[in-house]
Design an enzyme around this catalytic site. Structure first.
Site, PDB file in Angstrom:
ATOM      1  N   ARG A  26       0.872  -1.186   0.000  1.00  0.00           N
ATOM      2  CA  ARG A  26       0.000   0.000   0.000  1.00  0.00           C
ATOM      3  C   ARG A  26       0.900   1.224   0.000  1.00  0.00           C
ATOM      4  NH1 ARG A  26      -1.976   3.559   3.942  1.00  0.00           N
ATOM      5  NH2 ARG A  26      -4.097   4.335   3.600  1.00  0.00           N
TER       6      ARG A  26
ATOM      7  N   SER B 120     -12.723  -3.575   1.126  1.00  0.00           N
ATOM      8  CA  SER B 120     -12.872  -2.836   2.388  1.00  0.00           C
ATOM      9  C   SER B 120     -14.339  -2.619   2.693  1.00  0.00           C
ATOM     10  CB  SER B 120     -12.256  -1.435   2.277  1.00  0.00           C
ATOM     11  OG  SER B 120     -10.917  -1.520   1.984  1.00  0.00           O
TER      12      SER B 120
ATOM     13  N   LYS C 241      -4.386   6.586   8.239  1.00  0.00           N
ATOM     14  CA  LYS C 241      -5.231   6.850   7.066  1.00  0.00           C
ATOM     15  C   LYS C 241      -6.018   8.124   7.318  1.00  0.00           C
ATOM     16  CE  LYS C 241      -8.946   4.538   4.486  1.00  0.00           C
ATOM     17  NZ  LYS C 241      -8.631   4.983   3.132  1.00  0.00           N
TER      18      LYS C 241
END
Ligand SMILES: Cc1ncc(COP(=O)(O)OP(=O)(O)O)c(N)n1
Ligand SMILES: Cc1nc(C(=O)O)sc1CCOP(=O)(O)O
Ligand SMILES: [Mg+2]
Length: 219
Positions: A47, A116, A145
């Site tokens: 990521r 998700s 995040k």
């Protein structure tokens, strides 16, 4: 490893590591991936939000290859084009990324897809769409995040425990929270800062394994 082997690994391996250089104390993703694999971690998601396509491709391709050598599952976050280019066996998509059907169509091969989710409606849709597993979060507050949802409600957690596909919990998980989640019935834990941000990654994996073993012995 085939499709079902990766899904099985996601279902049974409790530690799901997520790479990101911003959180890695100056270490590169390659260095962190090597440390994680050496410490026995068998699920690694790539990521990376800050790098160019070419940089991401070269780095992810190497890490994907190392994962294959270790019998580990490599997961590409967000991008179907990078997943295809790196020959990633798994892709993880968010609610704003390509839908499961498009991911499968574009991949033109048997790719494992994780989605998700944050609510019952999203979990139901993910199962209906044929996702292989769901991520569920944020379970706790996180600083890793920016655009996070509200913390997952108890009713959504309870529903997640009835799903026919694996549920990977995410968001603010550390050595304390993993005990709580385990007690609640969850068995899969995705982490960024608690793993890649640890001073000593190998020691930290050992600490997580010890906590998990204590919970297994308790049950
Ligand atoms: C296992 C897992 N679960 C959830 C996420 C979050 O994905 P997404 O909502 O697409 O957000 P970004 O990670 O892309 O910022 C995840 N990556 N992994
Ligand atoms: C990438 C991500 N997704 C989330 C979600 O809720 O979907 S929370 C999150 C951040 C996880 O990082 P940390 O382990 O450092 O809290
Ligand atoms: Mg995403």
């Amino acid at each position: 490893m085939k499709h079902d082997d990766h899904v099985h690994q996601i279902r049974t391996e409790p530690i799901y590591a997520i790479l990101g250089e911003t959180f890695s104390r100056g270490r590169t993703n390659r260095q962190v991936a090597k440390a994680l694999l050496g410490a026995g971690v068998r699920i690694i998601q790539y990521r990376e939000k800050e790098k160019s396509w070419q940089e991401k491709y070269e780095e992810a391709r190497d890490i994907c290859q190392w994962c294959n050598e270790y019998g580990a599952t490599f997961i590409m976050n967000d991008s179907i084009d990078l997943a295809i280019a790196c020959e990633a066996p798994v892709i993880h998509v968010g609610q704003d990324d390509a839908p499961v059907a498009w991911v499968r169509r574009l991949a033109q091969r048997d790719i494992v897809v994780g989605v998700s989710t944050h609510t019952i409606a999203e979990m139901k849709k993910a199962v209906r769409d044929g996702a292989d597993y769901v991520g569920l979060g944020p379970m706790y507050q996180t600083t890793s995040k920016m655009d996070v949802h509200d913390i997952v409600a108890d009713v959504d957690k309870a529903y997640a425990l009835t799903l026919p596909i694996p549920v990977v919990t995410i968001g603010g998980i550390d050595l304390i929270h993993i005990r709580q989640l385990y007690t609640e019935g969850f068995r899969s834990f995705a982490m960024i800062s608690a793993l890649v941000g640890a001073t000593d990654i190998v020691e930290q994996i050992g600490a997580f394994r010890q906590v998990l073993q204590e919970k297994i012995d308790e049950c």
